[in-house]
Every structure is written in structure tokens, then in C-alpha cells.
Design a protein around this motif. Structure first.
Motif, PDB file in Angstrom:
ATOM      1  N   ASP A 229       0.815  -1.216   0.000  1.00  0.00           N
ATOM      2  CA  ASP A 229       0.000   0.000   0.000  1.00  0.00           C
ATOM      3  C   ASP A 229       0.851   1.271   0.000  1.00  0.00           C
ATOM      4  OD1 ASP A 229       0.979   0.045   2.584  1.00  0.00           O
ATOM      5  OD2 ASP A 229      -0.974   0.272   3.551  1.00  0.00           O
ATOM      6  N   GLY A 230       2.172   1.107  -0.084  1.00  0.00           N
ATOM      7  CA  GLY A 230       3.053   2.272  -0.149  1.00  0.00           C
ATOM      8  C   GLY A 230       3.359   2.906   1.181  1.00  0.00           C
ATOM      9  N   ASN A 231       2.935   2.310   2.261  1.00  0.00           N
ATOM     10  CA  ASN A 231       3.160   2.904   3.583  1.00  0.00           C
ATOM     11  C   ASN A 231       4.354   2.300   4.330  1.00  0.00           C
ATOM     12  OD1 ASN A 231       1.009   4.783   3.500  1.00  0.00           O
ATOM     13  ND2 ASN A 231      -0.447   3.132   3.960  1.00  0.00           N
ATOM     14  N   VAL A 232       5.171   1.547   3.597  1.00  0.00           N
ATOM     15  CA  VAL A 232       6.395   0.969   4.159  1.00  0.00           C
ATOM     16  C   VAL A 232       7.575   1.558   3.408  1.00  0.00           C
ATOM     17  CG1 VAL A 232       7.695  -1.163   4.525  1.00  0.00           C
ATOM     18  CG2 VAL A 232       5.217  -1.153   4.814  1.00  0.00           C
ATOM     19  N   ASP A 233       8.641   1.876   4.120  1.00  0.00           N
ATOM     20  CA  ASP A 233       9.783   2.549   3.498  1.00  0.00           C
ATOM     21  C   ASP A 233      10.498   1.675   2.468  1.00  0.00           C
ATOM     22  OD1 ASP A 233       9.326   4.815   4.992  1.00  0.00           O
ATOM     23  OD2 ASP A 233      10.693   4.223   6.608  1.00  0.00           O
ATOM     24  N   VAL A 288      -1.174  -8.131   8.924  1.00  0.00           N
ATOM     25  CA  VAL A 288      -2.534  -8.604   9.242  1.00  0.00           C
ATOM     26  C   VAL A 288      -3.137  -7.595  10.213  1.00  0.00           C
ATOM     27  CG1 VAL A 288      -3.926 -10.485  10.172  1.00  0.00           C
ATOM     28  CG2 VAL A 288      -1.766 -10.991   8.973  1.00  0.00           C
ATOM     29  N   ILE A 289      -4.166  -6.886   9.753  1.00  0.00           N
ATOM     30  CA  ILE A 289      -4.702  -5.752  10.514  1.00  0.00           C
ATOM     31  C   ILE A 289      -6.201  -5.948  10.754  1.00  0.00           C
ATOM     32  CG2 ILE A 289      -5.073  -3.251  10.488  1.00  0.00           C
ATOM     33  CD1 ILE A 289      -2.543  -2.984   8.809  1.00  0.00           C
ATOM     34  N   GLU A 290      -6.604  -5.687  11.968  1.00  0.00           N
ATOM     35  CA  GLU A 290      -8.022  -5.886  12.330  1.00  0.00           C
ATOM     36  C   GLU A 290      -8.894  -4.769  11.780  1.00  0.00           C
ATOM     37  OE1 GLU A 290     -10.704  -7.116  16.232  1.00  0.00           O
ATOM     38  OE2 GLU A 290      -8.644  -6.410  16.486  1.00  0.00           O
ATOM     39  N   ASN A 291      -8.460  -3.528  11.929  1.00  0.00           N
ATOM     40  CA  ASN A 291      -9.257  -2.392  11.460  1.00  0.00           C
ATOM     41  C   ASN A 291      -8.384  -1.517  10.546  1.00  0.00           C
ATOM     42  OD1 ASN A 291     -11.717  -2.903  13.040  1.00  0.00           O
ATOM     43  ND2 ASN A 291     -10.394  -2.478  14.813  1.00  0.00           N
ATOM     44  N   TYR A 292      -8.313  -1.919   9.292  1.00  0.00           N
ATOM     45  CA  TYR A 292      -7.453  -1.197   8.334  1.00  0.00           C
ATOM     46  C   TYR A 292      -8.216  -0.019   7.741  1.00  0.00           C
ATOM     47  CZ  TYR A 292      -4.580  -0.261   4.203  1.00  0.00           C
ATOM     48  OH  TYR A 292      -3.808   0.342   3.245  1.00  0.00           O
ATOM     49  N   THR A 293      -7.565   1.164   7.715  1.00  0.00           N
ATOM     50  CA  THR A 293      -8.221   2.358   7.166  1.00  0.00           C
ATOM     51  C   THR A 293      -7.605   2.806   5.847  1.00  0.00           C
ATOM     52  OG1 THR A 293      -6.738   3.911   8.318  1.00  0.00           O
ATOM     53  CG2 THR A 293      -8.715   3.137   9.509  1.00  0.00           C
ATOM     54  N   ALA A 299      -1.072   5.180   9.284  1.00  0.00           N
ATOM     55  CA  ALA A 299      -0.481   3.924   8.819  1.00  0.00           C
ATOM     56  C   ALA A 299       0.544   3.368   9.793  1.00  0.00           C
ATOM     57  CB  ALA A 299       0.157   4.125   7.441  1.00  0.00           C
ATOM     58  N   SER A 300       1.426   4.236  10.288  1.00  0.00           N
ATOM     59  CA  SER A 300       2.474   3.746  11.190  1.00  0.00           C
ATOM     60  C   SER A 300       1.881   3.147  12.458  1.00  0.00           C
ATOM     61  CB  SER A 300       3.445   4.879  11.531  1.00  0.00           C
ATOM     62  OG  SER A 300       2.750   5.950  12.159  1.00  0.00           O
ATOM     63  N   GLU A 304       2.091  -0.756  13.690  1.00  0.00           N
ATOM     64  CA  GLU A 304       2.580  -1.071  15.038  1.00  0.00           C
ATOM     65  C   GLU A 304       1.589  -1.963  15.784  1.00  0.00           C
ATOM     66  OE1 GLU A 304       3.991   1.273  19.109  1.00  0.00           O
ATOM     67  OE2 GLU A 304       3.673   2.377  17.237  1.00  0.00           O
ATOM     68  N   ASN A 305       0.303  -1.733  15.543  1.00  0.00           N
ATOM     69  CA  ASN A 305      -0.737  -2.482  16.260  1.00  0.00           C
ATOM     70  C   ASN A 305      -1.231  -3.699  15.476  1.00  0.00           C
ATOM     71  OD1 ASN A 305      -0.664  -0.602  18.370  1.00  0.00           O
ATOM     72  ND2 ASN A 305      -2.217   0.701  17.375  1.00  0.00           N
TER      73      ASN A 305
END
Length: 316
Positions: A229-233, A288-293, A299-300, A304-305
Motif C-alpha cells: 500500500d506504499g506505507n512501508v519505506d 494482518v490488521i483488524e481495522n485497516y483504514t 499507517a504507522s 505497530e498495532n
């Protein structure tokens, strides 16, 4: 004008004394003149020397295209350019392989017309040069340039378009032709899985400068899985080529909703004729994210969560 009598006598005596020598000299001059004219008349025009060898590989001068293949390609490119120049795109389309039609143009004639019309806005001429012969594929570099005999050079710089065209044998041993740098399609079967997802690599489309893998992604969980998604360096997807990790050239988001299956194309740079081994595709930052926006501002915190973060390799 009066000639001095003494000079006249001296001249006359000189000719009398040397008459034989003078006659021999004149005869020799006449013979030399005649021989030179004969040699000039019979001389064959010198042939221009050239190093142009269109059917010998640029990358390996010891590799030459077989005559049957080179003759077939020369016939093909001549007809292909003629048809494109006169706008008979149906006949031009019918010259290329079914494999190229399917995997480069999606079996869509209109896509081919769009492609060709961008290249043949005016009448073109061509030049060919065998570039590489590898794994049963004979790859030509084809230059298309304006027909200056028709248009002239007035106020026009010399420009050309270039692409790779491939000659090969199909499964029935027929010679076929591909354009647009297209080489071939291969069916493959590679798979990796864990408790969250399954990844299947089903085929690869090979062009001269890169490879495109068709990948089926299945989310086995009840959570959102983020692959890209482009949110990782760092690069989120890469191709392992003998330990060199090449990033995916597509930047589209790849996000799987709970239980979702998605098919994506992943492209990577890889020259067809380089003898390097591809070890596999690496998904470097699966989350793996429970509540992805999808919000870059949060994003960070979402990373982390995350319920889980891992890397997955589909080994070849």
C-alpha cells in the motif's frame, strides 16, 4: 621572328644524331598511353566493403540465425511494414503469433491497432539486426524510421523508433513472430501458504527486459491483509534473482479483505538472455490488521498495532 642559323643547324644535327632514340621514346610513350587506356576501360568497379551482418548476434558474434529462420523473418518484417504503412492492419495482425496476440494484446484487435497507429503515423522504412539468440528464441532489434525518399529531409531531424521482435518455433514446429519486445508465456506452479494466506504463481509472461508473474492471493483469515500500500519505506514485493532483490515495478495497492481471493500481475526487471536464476518472489512486509483504514496519517500506528507482520517467500 628570325631563328638564329647556328641554332637551327644545332637542332637539326641533334635530331639527326638522336633520331633512333627519339623514335623509341615516342613509341614507348604511345604504348604506355594505350595500355593505360585499356586497363582503365577493363577495370571492374571496386565493391564497397561493409561490416553489416544483420543475421549475426550483436551480443555474441559467433551466434548466427539459421538461414531458414532469417529468411522467414526478413519476409515477415517486409510484409509487416508494408501492411502497416498502407493501413491494412488486419493482415499485419494476422502475421504475428497467437501467443503474442493473446498475451500482449489480450486477443483484442483494437489494442493492436492502437499500438501500430502510434508507430506508423507516417510511412516508415526499417532496418534489422539480430541482437541475441537464446533458449530457442532469435531476437532482432528493429528500427523504424521515416521514409525520407518520400518525405525528404527538409527541416526534419533523423529519428527512429526501436523495438525487439522475436522469431521462434511453436509447439507444431512452425516459425512464428512476436513484436513489442514480447518473448513468450510459460505456465508455472509455485505455491506458499501459512495460517493467514495462500499464494499461487500460475504463469509468467516474458518480455525482453522484464517478467510479469500472474499471482493468485487468498486471504484465509477474518482480518484484512495488506501486501502493498506504499506505507512501508522498503520495497514491499521483490524478486530474488540470485540474491539480488529487485522491487516490483507496479505500485498498485494489494489489499485482501477477509476471505477474499485476488489475482494480480507482478512485474520485475529481468533480461531474457541473462543466464541468472530466479529464486522466487518475496512478499517483504505482509501485515494482518483488524481495522485497516488505508489512511497514510495513521499507517504507522496501524502497522505497530498489527495482529501479525511477516515476510513470505514463494520459492521457484
Amino acid at each position: 621572328m628570325t631563328i638564329n642559323p647556328d641554332l637551327r643547324i644545332k637542332v637539326r644535327n641533334f635530331f639527326k644524331k638522336n633520331s633512333k632514340l627519339i623514335i623509341v621514346f615516342i613509341v614507348v610513350i604511345m604504348i604506355i598511353t594505350i595500355v593505360n587506356k585499356i586497363l582503365t576501360f577493363n577495370k571492374k568497379p571496386s565493391e564497397l566493403s561493409t561490416t553489416y551482418t544483420p543475421n549475426i548476434s550483436v551480443l555474441d558474434s559467433s551466434s548466427e540465425v539459421p538461414k531458414k529462420v532469417s529468411d522467414s523473418f526478413e519476409d515477415f518484417i517486409e510484409q509487416y511494414v508494408i501492411y502497416c504503412n498502407i493501413g491494412d492492419y488486419v493482415k499485419a495482425y494476422n502475421l504475428i503469433s497467437d501467443d503474442c496476440k493473446k498475451n500482449y494484446f489480450g486477443n483484442d484487435y483494437d489494442n493492436f491497432v492502437d499500438y501500430v497507429s502510434q508507430k506508423f503515423g507516417s510511412k516508415k522504412r526499417y532496418a534489422i539486426q539480430n541482437y541475441s539468440n537464446y533458449d530457442g528464441k532469435y531476437i532482432y532489434n528493429v528500427k523504424l524510421f521515416n521514409d525520407f525518399l518520400a518525405t525528404g529531409l527538409t527541416n526534419e531531424a533523423y529519428r527512429y523508433q526501436e523495438e525487439k521482435m522475436t522469431v521462434s518455433y511453436d509447439e507444431n514446429k512452425n516459425i512464428v513472430f512476436s513484436i513489442g519486445n514480447y518473448i513468450e508465456e510459460r505456465e508455472v506452479q509455485y505455491m506458499a501458504s501459512n495460517e493467514y494466506m495462500k499464494v499461487d504463481v500460475t504463469n509468467v509472461i516474458v518480455k525482453y527486459g522484464f517478467v510479469v508473474y500472474k499471482v493468485k492471493l487468498t486471504n484465509r483469515s477474518d482480518y484484512t491483509i495488506v501486501i502493498q500500500d506504499g506505507n512501508v519505506d522498503s520495497a514491499e514485493i521483490s524478486l530474488d534473482v540470485e540474491g539480488e532483490y529487485r522491487p516490483c515495478t507496479e505500485n498498485d495497492e494489494i489489499i485482501l479483505a477477509p476471505g477474499e481471493t485476488k489475482i494480480v500481475n507482478l512485474s520485475f526487471t529481468k533480461f531474457f538472455d541473462t543466464n541468472t536464476k530466479i529464486n522466487g518472489i518475496v512478499l517483504n512486509a505482509v501485515r494482518v490488521i483488524e481495522n485497516y483504514t488505508g489512511n497514510p496519517e495513521t499507517a504507522s500506528q496501524e502497522i505497530e498495532n498489527a495482529l501479525d507482520k511477516f515476510s513470505m517467500t514463494v520459492s521457484f
